[in-house]
Write a protein that holds these residues in place. Structure first.
Motif, PDB file in Angstrom:
ATOM      1  N   ASN A 273      -2.204 -43.934  60.873  1.00  8.73           N
ATOM      2  CA  ASN A 273      -2.635 -44.728  59.711  1.00  8.73           C
ATOM      3  C   ASN A 273      -1.457 -45.474  59.091  1.00  8.73           C
ATOM      4  O   ASN A 273      -1.584 -46.631  58.678  1.00  8.73           O
ATOM      5  CB  ASN A 273      -3.289 -43.828  58.670  1.00  8.73           C
TER       6      ASN A 273
ATOM      7  N   THR B 153      -0.476 -48.441  61.186  1.00 12.38           N
ATOM      8  CA  THR B 153      -1.487 -49.499  61.032  1.00 12.38           C
ATOM      9  C   THR B 153      -1.331 -50.196  59.683  1.00 12.38           C
ATOM     10  O   THR B 153      -1.437 -51.432  59.590  1.00 12.38           O
ATOM     11  CB  THR B 153      -2.903 -48.912  61.156  1.00 12.38           C
ATOM     12  N   LEU B 154      -1.081 -49.415  58.628  1.00  6.19           N
ATOM     13  CA  LEU B 154      -0.896 -49.986  57.287  1.00  6.19           C
ATOM     14  C   LEU B 154       0.359 -50.847  57.231  1.00  6.19           C
ATOM     15  O   LEU B 154       0.357 -51.932  56.625  1.00  6.19           O
ATOM     16  CB  LEU B 154      -0.818 -48.861  56.254  1.00  6.19           C
TER      17      LEU B 154
ATOM     18  N   TRP C 277      -0.342 -54.166  58.704  1.00  3.72           N
ATOM     19  CA  TRP C 277      -1.171 -54.982  57.796  1.00  3.72           C
ATOM     20  C   TRP C 277      -0.322 -55.557  56.661  1.00  3.72           C
ATOM     21  O   TRP C 277      -0.448 -56.737  56.320  1.00  3.72           O
ATOM     22  CB  TRP C 277      -2.297 -54.119  57.227  1.00  3.72           C
ATOM     23  N   ARG C 278       0.545 -54.727  56.097  1.00  4.89           N
ATOM     24  CA  ARG C 278       1.394 -55.190  54.986  1.00  4.89           C
ATOM     25  C   ARG C 278       2.389 -56.248  55.445  1.00  4.89           C
ATOM     26  O   ARG C 278       2.805 -57.099  54.653  1.00  4.89           O
ATOM     27  CB  ARG C 278       2.135 -53.996  54.377  1.00  4.89           C
TER      28      ARG C 278
ATOM     29  N   GLY D  44       1.648 -58.483  57.523  1.00  3.96           N
ATOM     30  CA  GLY D  44       0.875 -59.646  57.914  1.00  3.96           C
ATOM     31  C   GLY D  44       0.620 -59.744  59.405  1.00  3.96           C
ATOM     32  O   GLY D  44       0.300 -60.820  59.920  1.00  3.96           O
ATOM     33  N   ARG D  45       0.736 -58.626  60.091  1.00  3.45           N
ATOM     34  CA  ARG D  45       0.531 -58.611  61.538  1.00  3.45           C
ATOM     35  C   ARG D  45      -0.831 -57.997  61.868  1.00  3.45           C
ATOM     36  O   ARG D  45      -1.274 -57.061  61.208  1.00  3.45           O
ATOM     37  CB  ARG D  45       1.648 -57.824  62.226  1.00  3.45           C
ATOM     38  N   ALA D  46      -1.472 -58.514  62.890  1.00  4.66           N
ATOM     39  CA  ALA D  46      -2.783 -58.013  63.299  1.00  4.66           C
ATOM     40  C   ALA D  46      -2.651 -56.623  63.911  1.00  4.66           C
ATOM     41  O   ALA D  46      -1.663 -56.327  64.590  1.00  4.66           O
ATOM     42  CB  ALA D  46      -3.425 -58.962  64.304  1.00  4.66           C
ATOM     43  N   ARG D  47      -3.649 -55.785  63.680  1.00  6.85           N
ATOM     44  CA  ARG D  47      -3.609 -54.436  64.245  1.00  6.85           C
ATOM     45  C   ARG D  47      -3.615 -54.471  65.773  1.00  6.85           C
ATOM     46  O   ARG D  47      -3.132 -53.543  66.422  1.00  6.85           O
ATOM     47  CB  ARG D  47      -4.771 -53.598  63.718  1.00  6.85           C
TER      48      ARG D  47
ATOM     49  N   GLU E 189     -11.381 -50.458  59.367  1.00  4.69           N
ATOM     50  CA  GLU E 189     -11.423 -51.356  58.217  1.00  4.69           C
ATOM     51  C   GLU E 189     -12.868 -51.744  57.897  1.00  4.69           C
ATOM     52  O   GLU E 189     -13.799 -51.385  58.624  1.00  4.69           O
ATOM     53  CB  GLU E 189     -10.563 -52.593  58.507  1.00  4.69           C
TER      54      GLU E 189
ATOM     55  N   GLU F 215      -4.864 -50.790  48.221  1.00  2.00           N
ATOM     56  CA  GLU F 215      -5.384 -51.786  49.156  1.00  2.00           C
ATOM     57  C   GLU F 215      -6.857 -51.604  49.491  1.00  2.00           C
ATOM     58  O   GLU F 215      -7.540 -52.562  49.845  1.00  2.00           O
ATOM     59  CB  GLU F 215      -4.579 -51.747  50.460  1.00  2.00           C
TER      60      GLU F 215
ATOM     61  N   LEU G 144      -8.182 -50.305  52.146  1.00  2.00           N
ATOM     62  CA  LEU G 144      -8.222 -50.947  53.457  1.00  2.00           C
ATOM     63  C   LEU G 144      -8.973 -50.136  54.501  1.00  2.00           C
ATOM     64  O   LEU G 144      -9.747 -50.679  55.297  1.00  2.00           O
ATOM     65  CB  LEU G 144      -6.779 -51.181  53.941  1.00  2.00           C
TER      66      LEU G 144
END
Length: 350
Positions: A234, A237-238, A241-242, A244-247, A292, A330, A332
């Motif tokens: 997690n 993955t977070l 996201w923070r 600005g990159r795709a999972r 998500e 978030e 998220l």
């Protein structure tokens, strides 16, 4: 009538073969699960026979359906690939690793060892879902097949003081299942709660032995499902996201090193310190990422479709809004993944 004349004699002669074929992989369903095969009453041997075998039998009897079939392992892999792509949401790593592992194993004539996969992630992210999917593609009766054994840690092995008794029972079940079905599937849920003694009892069956007491376990599949590693999965993955990159940019190589580190440092149960990990007998560690909002929405849609119920985009959004999302700032990731979705749609039925 002439075409049926040889049927009783042939079935009589093939009796032992039928019993030994129960553990074969099957093709994607061609009949309802548990349906009796033509010419045979419902029974233990018939329930798990592959569609390929029945086509072979028809070909030998009546010269029908004699076209050259695909390799069975390849067909199973293709069916699993379609199912994973259509029904498993938000898990690009799990889809890829599971498919590659299963494809390579099923298409290998003589594996060096049993296949051992360890699924990691939060509850509701799809670990049990994928395990069920694998069972459905391997066996006509899926999880109900006699070739499949599911063990839930605290349900089947609740009392640590009885661990020696549990070890005897577990070994017996594994041995009997593999003798019945050469390709058996064993699923251990909540692995982090298993006593280390039980994990070590499993070790010989996934090791590089040709046989144990004259039984070959190398075509067996062992799935270990665990919440261990969920926090680091997690967090990675977070962080993506923070940033600005795709999972989907998260690679197995990047995540696996973090996951293995958390496993080795874990104090939950004996899994991290079992011989399975210490002797590198787990073939693949499979990470399941947190889900998500839009992934959960797809799960809600699937739940409506599974029950042939009408839905609107507004209803899907409303169901998703009922779910709890983390972290607090978030909002998220779904705290429950897709686990309670099927029940929540009941609130929106007339």
């Amino acid at each position: 009538m002439a075409r049926w004349a040889g049927l009783p004699l042939l079935l009589c002669c093939l009796g032992p073969l039928l019993c030994g074929a129960a553990g074969r992989s099957r093709a994607p369903r061609e009949a309802e699960p548990g349906a009796a095969a033509p010419g045979l009453p419902p029974g233990r041997a018939g329930s798990d026979l592959s569609g390929q075998y029945w086509r072979y039998l028809a070909c030998r009897l009546w010269r029908e359906g004699c076209e050259q079939p695909q390799e069975e392992g390849s067909r199973e892999s293709q069916g699993l690939e379609m199912d994973l792509s259509r029904r498993l949401h938000g898990q690009h790593l799990a889809k890829d690793v599971v498919l590659r592992a299963m494809q390579g194993f099923l298409e290998t004539t003589q594996p060096e060892k049993a296949l051992a996969l360890s699924f990691h992630g939060w509850s509701g992210t799809g670990k049990n879902f994928v395990a069920r999917m694998i069972a459905d593609h391997l066996y006509r009766d899926g999880l109900k097949s006699e070739c499949v054994k599911v063990f839930i840690s605290l349900f089947h092995f609740p009392h640590p003081k009885y661990v020696d008794l549990y070890k005897v029972q577990l070994k017996k079940q594994i041995s009997e299942t593999v003798q019945l079905c050469k390709q058996s599937l064993f699923i251990f849920d909540e692995t982090e709660k298993l006593h280390s003694g039980l994990l070590d009892a499993i070790k010989p069956y996934v090791d590089h032995y040709d046989s144990i007491n004259e039984v070959d376990y190398r075509r067996s599949i062992f799935l270990f499902l665990s919440n261990i590693g969920g926090n680091i999965i997690n967090q990675v993955t977070l962080d993506f996201w923070r940033a600005g990159r795709a999972r989907e940019e998260i690679t197995m190589e990047y995540l696996e090193q973090h996951l293995c580190m958390e496993l080795l440092e874990s104090t939950d149960g004996g899994f991290a310190h079992s011989h399975l990990l210490e002797e590198n007998l787990i073939d693949f560690f499979v990470p399941f990422l947190p889900l998500e909002n839009h992934h959960v929405k797809l799960c809600v849609r699937d739940a409506f479709l599974a029950r042939s119920l009408p839905y609107t985009e507004e209803v899907l959004d409303e169901v998703v809004r009922m779910m709890v999302f983390l972290p607090k700032e978030e909002k998220l990731f779904s705290a429950q993944g897709c686990k309670s979705v099927a029940h929540r749609i009941n609130y929106f039925l007339p």
